[in-house]
Every structure is written in structure tokens, then in C-alpha cells.
Design a protein around this motif. Structure first.
Motif, PDB file in Angstrom:
ATOM      1  N   LYS A  20     -10.004   0.294  -3.232  1.00  0.00           N
ATOM      2  CA  LYS A  20      -9.717   0.774  -1.889  1.00  0.00           C
ATOM      3  C   LYS A  20     -10.886   1.581  -1.341  1.00  0.00           C
ATOM      4  O   LYS A  20     -11.487   2.384  -2.061  1.00  0.00           O
ATOM      5  N   HIS A  56      -3.227  -1.325   7.200  1.00  0.00           N
ATOM      6  CA  HIS A  56      -2.652  -0.761   8.435  1.00  0.00           C
ATOM      7  C   HIS A  56      -2.936  -1.656   9.652  1.00  0.00           C
ATOM      8  O   HIS A  56      -2.606  -1.284  10.772  1.00  0.00           O
ATOM      9  N   ASP A  60       2.756   2.564   2.958  1.00  0.00           N
ATOM     10  CA  ASP A  60       1.868   3.737   2.966  1.00  0.00           C
ATOM     11  C   ASP A  60       2.656   5.001   2.656  1.00  0.00           C
ATOM     12  O   ASP A  60       2.299   6.091   3.113  1.00  0.00           O
ATOM     13  N   HIS A  70       0.825  -1.216   0.000  1.00  0.00           N
ATOM     14  CA  HIS A  70       0.000   0.000   0.000  1.00  0.00           C
ATOM     15  C   HIS A  70       0.857   1.263   0.000  1.00  0.00           C
ATOM     16  O   HIS A  70       1.648   1.483   0.919  1.00  0.00           O
ATOM     17  N   HIS A  88       1.022   5.665  -1.672  1.00  0.00           N
ATOM     18  CA  HIS A  88       0.466   6.788  -2.444  1.00  0.00           C
ATOM     19  C   HIS A  88       1.590   7.416  -3.257  1.00  0.00           C
ATOM     20  O   HIS A  88       1.842   8.621  -3.193  1.00  0.00           O
TER      21      HIS A  88
HETATM   22 ZN   LIG Z   1      -2.784   5.108   2.719  1.00  0.00          ZN
END
Ligand SMILES: [Zn+2]
Length: 443
Positions: free
Chosen positions: A225, A324, A379, A42, A44
Motif C-alpha cells: 500500500k 477509495h 476502510d 481495504h 485498518h
Molecule cells: Zn485506509
């Protein structure tokens, strides 16, 4: 025995019992862990932009425009891992951060970016020893091509077809977040060949929800997501189809539903989307645990609120990833939920919120429950200066995650729970094999 000898013996025993003697991961095991080219579950990751261009697609709900809140200490500039990151990525030669040295760092980074062009993101992945990165973005872009980068689009927008005022008015952050979701829904409508939502729920599912997921799958998505915890509680209750159809038909063309009516519609829609994802072989990623912003509803992001979804027999073909791992407060809940056949987790976000030591406790707990369901993730996200951007942030997070995994496995080995060979096997599972299997990626 003298009193002092007794005291020393007592301390020795306490250390042996609590494991305090283990201050560093086993070096041989750590070497192996660092050698494994990982799948990052995961991120971004930003696309490569032209000078002056902005990447507005790296998150459906970006945190930057919210009222500012304090960063946890791990992501503050004084984390020594940033110096290490600069050394590993750009050959930074210093142990300080004088303005001159930082200027040199910026110049080196700019040169690498210029030289690498669209290859820059893959160049960073090589430095982080990440083979495949899942990119949770509204859309992909230059520099983010498969097989190194795999798309995970957002589908919360499909949950908000009516007037969102009752949900959006709860706090300033939600007001902003709903404006983003409305924008994204407009995009999905347009791509579905519509300029307004259809009049009935059945039509909405058939003409907007399903075609949107099909397009996403066709464009290469491996998962979808939900950031629903930023918009409402994760308690998607038992669905009542008739009631949902009625509420939808009543408000599709206008008017404002009561909050309860809207949430009941979403209970149905969420399942429709998750079912369609399962049919198409798309995993469903769900944000769980801590989130950004000073109004984030932590009680509403407890993964145990997903019970009725995870226990829905009609959704057993859908694979859910609790992103997470309920970061921070709900790691224990996550450990139990992994026992369900279609539930997985990763420790993304936790590796930029917790120290390696604290994270190792979480990872060890999960590995002692269901090791085949645990995945590595960072993340990582765009930063706000060249020296603290996604590349250095990613290095900091990935190092923390690998170190924590090393500590967890070393502790299990030292306690006689697992052999060295099994520790190595578990490292491969967490860093690569579990995700490869879940998403059907080739070894
Ligand atoms: Zn995220």
C-alpha cells in the motif's frame, strides 16, 4: 385536461425521467446482497490487545494525532446506523442512548470480547458477513490470522531514504507523517540487516527495496500500500535514472536534497517498487481522493496524476488498485482509468463519507463502465470509544456499502439496462468475485 391534471402528469413524467420514484432498493435483490459473504478490500482492523496495551500498527500514518478536523456527518454518533449496529452485534434493546443503556452496551461488548478472546475480530466479521478482510497494517497481530485476515503492508517508507526536511517542512501534518515514515524505514533497514541506507541507488534497490517486498510476500501479503498522497503529489513523473542515481549517491550519507531532486528520485523509486511488486504477484494499493487532516492536498491526490505510471509499459505486470476510487471529487476520473488492463478500484472510504444514495450514483457509474474492476471495501478503522469502535463503525460502513450497491443495481434494472439475473451476478462480482480473482483467492 385540466390545468391540475396537466401539472400532475408533468410531475409524473419528471419522476419517471429522473428516477426519483426509486426510493428503496429492490427487496429481493437486497436480500441476495446481504446474503453474500464479502471480501473487504481495504481496512485498518485493530489487533486484539492485552489490557493497557496499545495497537500502534493499524496505520503507518494515523490521523488521530493531527490537529483536529470535523468528521463528516456519516461518521458522527447521530447516524442511526450505529443503533442498528449495536442491535445486530450486541442485542441492544433500545432506541435511545441513555447513559444506563450505553453502560449496558459496554458491559455486553466487554463480555463478548472476553469470551471470544483472540477470536473476537473473526466474530465481528461473521456479524458483518465478511468472509475475508484485507488488513492494511504495519504488522499483523493476535486475532488477525489468515484466511480471514490478509496482510497489506505499507511501502511509502521505501520512498524516503534521504534527508526529508524539504518535504516534511511543508506543513505540521507532513512533519508528523514523515517522522512515521522514517521510523518505518529504520525498521525495514534493520530487517534487511542494515543500520544505514547503502551508498548507491542500485544497492538500495537490491539490498533494501527488493528484500523488503520479498519478506512481505513471504509473510503472507497479498498487496502493498502507498499513502503517498499524504506525503507528496501523486504525479510520479517520467523517470530519469541517471539523475536519480546521482542525487541518491550525493545525499545518501548526508546533506539535504532540493525538493525537485528528491521528487525525481522518488519517480524512479516508485517504479522500482511497483515493478518488484508485479514480479512477486503483489497488487499495489494507492490511496486516492480525500484524506484526513486539515492540510490534506486534494489536488495532489487526483488519480489522473498517476497517468504516467499507469501507462508505463514496463509496469503492465503490476496490478494497481485505486483505493477509495478517488473518493468524492475524482470518482469520474476513476471510471475512465478502470479501462486500463491493470487498474482496479474499490469504494472503501466513500461508504463512510457518502450517504447510500450518493454512493449509489458513483457505483452505478463504475458498473456501467467496467463492472469487473469494482470491489467492495470499508476502510474501517479503530474508533475512540467502545461503542463507536471498529466493529460498530464497520457495521455502519458495510451496511451503507451494501445498500448503495442495492440502489445502484435496482436503478439499472428499472431502467432496463440489466436483467435481474445480471444484477445478482454483478452483486457477487463486486462483493466477492472481482477481489477473489485479483488476489487469487479460492472461492
Ligand atoms: Zn485506509
Amino acid at each position: 385536461m385540466t390545468l391540475k391534471a396537466l401539472w400532475v402528469a408533468g410531475i409524473g413524467m419528471a419522476l419517471a425521467v429522473t428516477g426519483w420514484t426509486q426510493t428503496a432498493p429492490d427487496p429481493q435483490l437486497m436480500q441476495e446482497i446481504n446474503r453474500i459473504a464479502a471480501i473487504d478490500d481495504h481496512t485498518h482492523v485493530p489487533k486484539v490487545v492485552a489490557p493497557g496495551e496499545k495497537d500502534d500498527d493499524y496505520d503507518a500514518l494515523p490521523c488521530a494525532p493531527l490537529e483536529p478536523t470535523a468528521d463528516p456527518t456519516m461518521v458522527r454518533p447521530d447516524n442511526p446506523l450505529f443503533l442498528q449496529a449495536w442491535k445486530a452485534l450486541y442485542g441492544y434493546k433500545y432506541n435511545d442512548k441513555t447513559p444506563d443503556h450505553l453502560r449496558e452496551l459496554r458491559a455486553t461488548r466487554e463480555r463478548v470480547q472476553r469470551e471470544q478472546g483472540e477470536h473476537f475480530p473473526a466474530w465481528v466479521l461473521d456479524k458483518l458477513n465478511i468472509r475475508t478482510m484485507l488488513a492494511n497494517r504495519i504488522a499483523m497481530g493476535p486475532g488477525l490470522a489468515p484466511p480471514r485476515f490478509l496482510w497489506v503492508p505499507y511501502d511509502d517508507a521505501l520512498l524516503v531514504p534521504l534527508n526529508n526536511q524539504p518535504l516534511a517542512s511543508e506543513n505540521p501534518d507532513r512533519k508528523f507523517f514523515f517522522s512515521r515514515e522514517e521510523m518505518l524505514l529504520q525498521r525495514y533497514l534493520k530487517e534487511s540487516g542494515l543500520n544505514a541506507v547503502p551508498a548507491t541507488l542500485n544497492d538500495y534497490v537490491a539490498r533494501v527495496v527488493e528484500p523488503t517486498l520479498e519478506r512481505q510476500k513471504k509473510a503472507g501479503a497479498v498487496a502493498i500500500k502507498f499513502e503517498a498522497a499524504y506525503l507528496r503529489t501523486l504525479n510520479f513523473g517520467e523517470p530519469n535514472r541517471a539523475q536519480a542515481e546521482q542525487a541518491y549517491a550525493h545525499y545518501a550519507a548526508g546533506g539535504t536534497p532540493a525538493k525537485g531532486e528528491y521528487l525525481a528520485l522518488q519517480d524512479v523509486l516508485f517504479r522500482e517498487i511497483a515493478r518488484a511488486a508485479g514480479r512477486l504477484g503483489l497488487a499495489v494499493h494507492i490511496h486516492t481522493g480525500a484524506g484526513c487532516g486539515g492540510y490534506f492536498d486534494i489536488a495532489g491526490s487526483n488519480p489522473e496524476l498517476l497517468d504516467s505510471v499507469l501507462d508505463d509499459p514496463s509496469l503492465r505486470q503490476t496490478k494497481f488498485v485505486l483505493l477509495h476510487g478517488g473518493s468524492g471529487p475524482y470518482s469520474k476520473v476513476t471510471a475512465f482509468l478502470l479501462g486500463k488492463p491493470n487498474v482496479y478500484t474499490d469504494f472503501s472510504e466513500q461508504d463512510w463519507m457518502l450517504s447510500p444514495r450518493a454512493l449509489s450514483v458513483v457505483i452505478r457509474d463504475w458498473l456501467e463502465w467496467y463492472p469487473e474492476k469494482v470491489m467492495f471495501g470499508t476502510d474501517l478503522y479503530p474508533g475512540n470509544s467502545p461503542e463507536y469502535d471498529w466493529d460498530s463503525i464497520g457495521y455502519m460502513i458495510a451496511s451503507t456499502g451494501r445498500q448503495a450497491l442495492g440502489l445502484a443495481l435496482t436503478g439499472m434494472m428499472q431502467d432496463g439496462e440489466i436483467s435481474r439475473a445480471r444484477a445478482v451476478e454483478l452483486a457477487h462480482m463486486v462483493l466477492f468475485d472481482n477481489a477473489a480473482k485479483l488476489y487469487g483467492l479460492k472461492h
